[in-house]
Design a protein around this motif. Structure first.
Motif, PDB file in Angstrom:
ATOM      1  N   THR A 170     -46.449  61.305  68.759  1.00  0.00           N
ATOM      2  CA  THR A 170     -45.983  59.940  68.986  1.00  0.00           C
ATOM      3  C   THR A 170     -45.391  59.321  67.735  1.00  0.00           C
ATOM      4  OG1 THR A 170     -48.176  59.051  68.501  1.00  0.00           O
ATOM      5  CG2 THR A 170     -47.652  59.533  70.822  1.00  0.00           C
ATOM      6  N   GLY A 171     -45.690  59.861  66.574  1.00  0.00           N
ATOM      7  CA  GLY A 171     -45.120  59.348  65.339  1.00  0.00           C
ATOM      8  C   GLY A 171     -45.978  58.291  64.684  1.00  0.00           C
ATOM      9  N   THR A 172     -46.997  57.783  65.359  1.00  0.00           N
ATOM     10  CA  THR A 172     -47.900  56.798  64.758  1.00  0.00           C
ATOM     11  C   THR A 172     -49.304  57.345  64.799  1.00  0.00           C
ATOM     12  OG1 THR A 172     -48.303  55.687  66.854  1.00  0.00           O
ATOM     13  CG2 THR A 172     -46.470  54.859  65.508  1.00  0.00           C
ATOM     14  N   ASP A 173     -50.115  56.919  63.863  1.00  0.00           N
ATOM     15  CA  ASP A 173     -51.498  57.365  63.814  1.00  0.00           C
ATOM     16  C   ASP A 173     -52.451  56.313  64.353  1.00  0.00           C
ATOM     17  OD1 ASP A 173     -50.718  59.751  62.731  1.00  0.00           O
ATOM     18  OD2 ASP A 173     -50.954  59.072  60.659  1.00  0.00           O
ATOM     19  N   ALA A 174     -51.937  55.212  64.901  1.00  0.00           N
ATOM     20  CA  ALA A 174     -52.788  54.139  65.415  1.00  0.00           C
ATOM     21  C   ALA A 174     -53.439  54.576  66.714  1.00  0.00           C
ATOM     22  CB  ALA A 174     -51.962  52.885  65.651  1.00  0.00           C
ATOM     23  N   SER A 175     -54.705  54.281  66.844  1.00  0.00           N
ATOM     24  CA  SER A 175     -55.406  54.648  68.067  1.00  0.00           C
ATOM     25  C   SER A 175     -55.275  53.514  69.087  1.00  0.00           C
ATOM     26  CB  SER A 175     -56.880  54.933  67.760  1.00  0.00           C
ATOM     27  OG  SER A 175     -57.503  53.736  67.327  1.00  0.00           O
ATOM     28  N   ALA A 176     -55.812  53.729  70.261  1.00  0.00           N
ATOM     29  CA  ALA A 176     -55.725  52.720  71.322  1.00  0.00           C
ATOM     30  C   ALA A 176     -56.525  51.476  70.954  1.00  0.00           C
ATOM     31  CB  ALA A 176     -56.225  53.308  72.637  1.00  0.00           C
ATOM     32  N   ASP A 177     -57.633  51.648  70.210  1.00  0.00           N
ATOM     33  CA  ASP A 177     -58.429  50.498  69.800  1.00  0.00           C
ATOM     34  C   ASP A 177     -57.657  49.624  68.819  1.00  0.00           C
ATOM     35  OD1 ASP A 177     -60.480  51.383  71.393  1.00  0.00           O
ATOM     36  OD2 ASP A 177     -61.459  52.492  69.747  1.00  0.00           O
ATOM     37  N   ASP A 178     -56.922  50.236  67.902  1.00  0.00           N
ATOM     38  CA  ASP A 178     -56.113  49.471  66.946  1.00  0.00           C
ATOM     39  C   ASP A 178     -55.019  48.704  67.663  1.00  0.00           C
ATOM     40  OD1 ASP A 178     -57.687  50.515  64.949  1.00  0.00           O
ATOM     41  OD2 ASP A 178     -56.256  52.100  64.412  1.00  0.00           O
ATOM     42  N   ALA A 179     -54.422  49.309  68.684  1.00  0.00           N
ATOM     43  CA  ALA A 179     -53.355  48.648  69.428  1.00  0.00           C
ATOM     44  C   ALA A 179     -53.901  47.447  70.192  1.00  0.00           C
ATOM     45  CB  ALA A 179     -52.695  49.635  70.386  1.00  0.00           C
ATOM     46  N   ALA A 180     -55.086  47.565  70.754  1.00  0.00           N
ATOM     47  CA  ALA A 180     -55.680  46.458  71.493  1.00  0.00           C
ATOM     48  C   ALA A 180     -56.054  45.321  70.542  1.00  0.00           C
ATOM     49  CB  ALA A 180     -56.912  46.938  72.258  1.00  0.00           C
ATOM     50  N   ALA A 181     -56.501  45.661  69.346  1.00  0.00           N
ATOM     51  CA  ALA A 181     -56.890  44.636  68.378  1.00  0.00           C
ATOM     52  C   ALA A 181     -55.679  43.886  67.850  1.00  0.00           C
ATOM     53  CB  ALA A 181     -57.658  45.273  67.225  1.00  0.00           C
ATOM     54  N   SER A 182     -54.542  44.542  67.797  1.00  0.00           N
ATOM     55  CA  SER A 182     -53.346  43.883  67.272  1.00  0.00           C
ATOM     56  C   SER A 182     -52.650  43.031  68.323  1.00  0.00           C
ATOM     57  CB  SER A 182     -52.373  44.921  66.713  1.00  0.00           C
ATOM     58  OG  SER A 182     -51.871  45.720  67.767  1.00  0.00           O
ATOM     59  N   GLY A 183     -53.124  43.008  69.554  1.00  0.00           N
ATOM     60  CA  GLY A 183     -52.553  42.142  70.570  1.00  0.00           C
ATOM     61  C   GLY A 183     -51.638  42.879  71.538  1.00  0.00           C
ATOM     62  N   ASP A 184     -51.349  44.168  71.334  1.00  0.00           N
ATOM     63  CA  ASP A 184     -50.505  44.912  72.262  1.00  0.00           C
ATOM     64  C   ASP A 184     -51.296  45.169  73.539  1.00  0.00           C
ATOM     65  OD1 ASP A 184     -48.569  45.005  70.365  1.00  0.00           O
ATOM     66  OD2 ASP A 184     -49.010  47.050  69.700  1.00  0.00           O
ATOM     67  N   LYS A 185     -50.612  45.030  74.678  1.00  0.00           N
ATOM     68  CA  LYS A 185     -51.265  45.299  75.946  1.00  0.00           C
ATOM     69  C   LYS A 185     -51.151  46.781  76.258  1.00  0.00           C
ATOM     70  CE  LYS A 185     -50.882  40.975  78.429  1.00  0.00           C
ATOM     71  NZ  LYS A 185     -50.431  40.354  79.660  1.00  0.00           N
ATOM     72  N   SER A 186     -52.244  47.370  76.695  1.00  0.00           N
ATOM     73  CA  SER A 186     -52.188  48.756  77.128  1.00  0.00           C
ATOM     74  C   SER A 186     -51.896  48.773  78.623  1.00  0.00           C
ATOM     75  CB  SER A 186     -53.508  49.467  76.842  1.00  0.00           C
ATOM     76  OG  SER A 186     -54.553  48.850  77.562  1.00  0.00           O
ATOM     77  N   VAL A 187     -51.249  49.801  79.069  1.00  0.00           N
ATOM     78  CA  VAL A 187     -50.872  49.915  80.470  1.00  0.00           C
ATOM     79  C   VAL A 187     -52.024  50.539  81.225  1.00  0.00           C
ATOM     80  CG1 VAL A 187     -49.242  50.957  82.079  1.00  0.00           C
ATOM     81  CG2 VAL A 187     -48.461  50.169  79.858  1.00  0.00           C
ATOM     82  N   ASP A 188     -52.478  49.866  82.288  1.00  0.00           N
ATOM     83  CA  ASP A 188     -53.538  50.386  83.129  1.00  0.00           C
ATOM     84  C   ASP A 188     -52.895  51.047  84.336  1.00  0.00           C
ATOM     85  OD1 ASP A 188     -55.927  50.984  84.310  1.00  0.00           O
ATOM     86  OD2 ASP A 188     -56.266  48.962  85.092  1.00  0.00           O
TER      87      ASP A 188
END
Length: 170
Positions: free
Chosen positions: A113-131
């Motif tokens: 994916t080119g990034t090392d951010a995990s799903a928890d980091d993405a949720a903490a930064s305000g990005d919405k994850s797709v359910d």
């Protein structure tokens, strides 16, 4: 006799000559391959057993099939003499021809994916994850379209008869 009557016999003799020539060539290649065997070579028998050559005689070969297992085979029963890399790959699962560790694809797709951010980091930064899970009709937003909102009791008797497979529905 004319040439037309002899032509089928000439073609038949030529085909037989070519077939026997190719068979003799294959036999000679097999003999040469078996003569290449020397102690330490990895081989596959015609039965599919992999072993290491321990001793080569005129008509027989002594094979080492494992710790303390020595087997005497006829030379003709050797199906292939393998290269060291191929023998190690098949028997021991060792790959020697890898160029570098950088070419190996990891088991997970996180590095792709080119990034090392995990799903928890993405949720903490305000990005919405797709359910991608299935939602109930009660959980759906008010502006979302509903596929079949009519209750089952609203069907008329005629519609019920047709859907039940009555005589009118053909």
């Amino acid at each position: 006799m004319s040439l037309v009557t002899l032509l089928p016999f000439i073609v038949l003799i030529g085909a037989m000559f070519l077939m026997t020539r190719s068979a003799k060539k294959k036999q000679q290649q097999a003999v040469d391959m078996r003569n290449q065997m020397q102690p330490g070579s990895g081989v596959r028998t015609i039965g599919g057993m992999y072993a290491t050559v321990k001793e080569v005689n005129d008509d027989t070969v002594l094979l080492d099939a494992g710790p303390g297992v020595e087997l005497l085979f006829a030379k003709n029963s050797i199906g292939a003499v393998l290269s060291d890399d191929e023998y190690n790959r098949i028997v021991h699962g060792i790959e020697h021809d890898l160029k570098s560790d950088a070419d190996i694809v990891p088991d997970d797709a996180s590095s792709l994916t080119g990034t090392d951010a995990s799903a928890d980091d993405a949720a903490a930064s305000g990005d919405k994850s797709v359910d991608l899970g299935k939602k109930d009709a009660d959980d759906a937003p008010a502006d979302a379209p509903v596929a079949d909102a009519a209750p089952a009791e609203a069907k008329t008797d005629e519609q019920a008869k047709k859907s039940d497979g009555g005589s009118e529905a053909k």
